[in-house]
Design a protein around this motif. Structure first.
Motif, short mmCIF file in Angstrom:
data_model
loop_
_atom_site.label_atom_id
_atom_site.label_comp_id
_atom_site.label_asym_id
_atom_site.label_seq_id
_atom_site.Cartn_x
_atom_site.Cartn_y
_atom_site.Cartn_z
N ASN A 52 0.85 -1.19 0.00
CA ASN A 52 0.00 0.00 0.00
C ASN A 52 0.88 1.24 0.00
O ASN A 52 1.95 1.25 0.63
CB ASN A 52 -0.89 0.03 1.24
N ASN A 53 0.44 2.29 -0.70
CA ASN A 53 1.12 3.58 -0.73
C ASN A 53 2.53 3.48 -1.30
O ASN A 53 3.45 4.11 -0.81
CB ASN A 53 1.18 4.21 0.66
N TRP A 54 2.69 2.70 -2.35
CA TRP A 54 4.00 2.57 -2.99
C TRP A 54 3.80 2.62 -4.49
O TRP A 54 3.10 1.77 -5.04
CB TRP A 54 4.66 1.26 -2.58
N ILE A 55 4.40 3.63 -5.18
CA ILE A 55 4.12 3.82 -6.59
C ILE A 55 5.08 3.09 -7.52
O ILE A 55 4.82 2.93 -8.69
CB ILE A 55 4.12 5.32 -6.94
N TRP A 56 6.23 2.64 -7.01
CA TRP A 56 7.22 2.00 -7.86
C TRP A 56 7.03 0.49 -7.88
O TRP A 56 6.43 -0.09 -6.99
CB TRP A 56 8.62 2.34 -7.37
N ALA A 57 7.59 -0.15 -8.90
CA ALA A 57 7.48 -1.60 -9.02
C ALA A 57 8.33 -2.31 -7.98
O ALA A 57 7.94 -3.35 -7.44
CB ALA A 57 7.89 -2.04 -10.42
N ASN A 58 9.50 -1.78 -7.68
CA ASN A 58 10.33 -2.41 -6.67
C ASN A 58 9.97 -1.84 -5.30
O ASN A 58 9.69 -0.66 -5.15
CB ASN A 58 11.81 -2.19 -6.96
N VAL A 59 9.93 -2.68 -4.30
CA VAL A 59 9.49 -2.25 -2.97
C VAL A 59 10.54 -2.62 -1.94
O VAL A 59 11.29 -3.57 -2.12
CB VAL A 59 8.13 -2.91 -2.61
N PRO A 60 10.60 -1.87 -0.84
CA PRO A 60 11.57 -2.20 0.19
C PRO A 60 11.23 -3.53 0.85
O PRO A 60 10.07 -3.84 1.09
CB PRO A 60 11.48 -1.04 1.18
N MET A 61 12.24 -4.29 1.14
CA MET A 61 12.04 -5.63 1.66
C MET A 61 11.51 -5.63 3.10
O MET A 61 10.72 -6.48 3.47
CB MET A 61 13.37 -6.36 1.59
N LEU A 62 11.95 -4.70 3.89
CA LEU A 62 11.60 -4.72 5.31
C LEU A 62 10.59 -3.63 5.66
O LEU A 62 10.68 -3.00 6.70
CB LEU A 62 12.87 -4.55 6.15
N SER A 63 9.61 -3.43 4.82
CA SER A 63 8.61 -2.41 5.08
C SER A 63 7.71 -2.86 6.23
O SER A 63 7.44 -4.05 6.40
CB SER A 63 7.77 -2.18 3.83
N PRO A 64 7.21 -1.92 7.01
CA PRO A 64 6.37 -2.30 8.17
C PRO A 64 4.99 -2.78 7.75
O PRO A 64 4.52 -2.50 6.66
CB PRO A 64 6.27 -0.98 8.95
N LYS A 65 4.35 -3.49 8.65
CA LYS A 65 2.98 -3.96 8.43
C LYS A 65 2.04 -2.76 8.51
O LYS A 65 2.27 -1.82 9.25
CB LYS A 65 2.59 -4.98 9.48
N CYS A 66 0.95 -2.80 7.75
CA CYS A 66 -0.05 -1.74 7.80
C CYS A 66 -0.82 -1.82 9.12
O CYS A 66 -1.08 -2.92 9.61
CB CYS A 66 -1.04 -1.87 6.64
N PRO A 67 -1.17 -0.68 9.67
CA PRO A 67 -1.95 -0.71 10.92
C PRO A 67 -3.34 -1.29 10.67
O PRO A 67 -3.92 -1.12 9.60
CB PRO A 67 -2.02 0.75 11.35
N LYS A 68 -3.86 -1.96 11.67
CA LYS A 68 -5.21 -2.55 11.58
C LYS A 68 -6.23 -1.42 11.63
O LYS A 68 -6.07 -0.46 12.35
CB LYS A 68 -5.46 -3.50 12.74
#
Length: 69
Positions: A52-68
């Motif tokens: 979520n909230n990421w416009i590029w095709a490659n994404v950071p590996m250690l991104s945090p979980k979305c809040p509930k």
């Protein structure tokens, strides 16, 4: 190889390296500015593993979980 030819080759090589570096810096700044304007929150991973909230095709590996919600 003469000194003149060596000097011209070295200057050309240096000019290409500098131009590549400067264009990479410009591209990074351009897309970082566009990305920050397009996203309203930080990137996160939802429970199903989608980004979520990421416009590029490659994404950071250690991104945090979305809040509930």
């Amino acid at each position: 190889m003469t000194r003149t030819a060596f000097a011209m080759g070295s200057a050309t090589f240096l000019a290409v390296i500098v131009a590549g570096f400067l264009s990479a810096v410009w591209v990074d700044r351009h897309y970082a500015a566009a990305g920050s304007a397009m996203t309203s929150a930080s990137a996160c991973v939802s429970d199903d593993g989608s980004w979520n909230n990421w416009i590029w095709a490659n994404v950071p590996m250690l991104s945090p979980k979305c809040p509930k919600r």
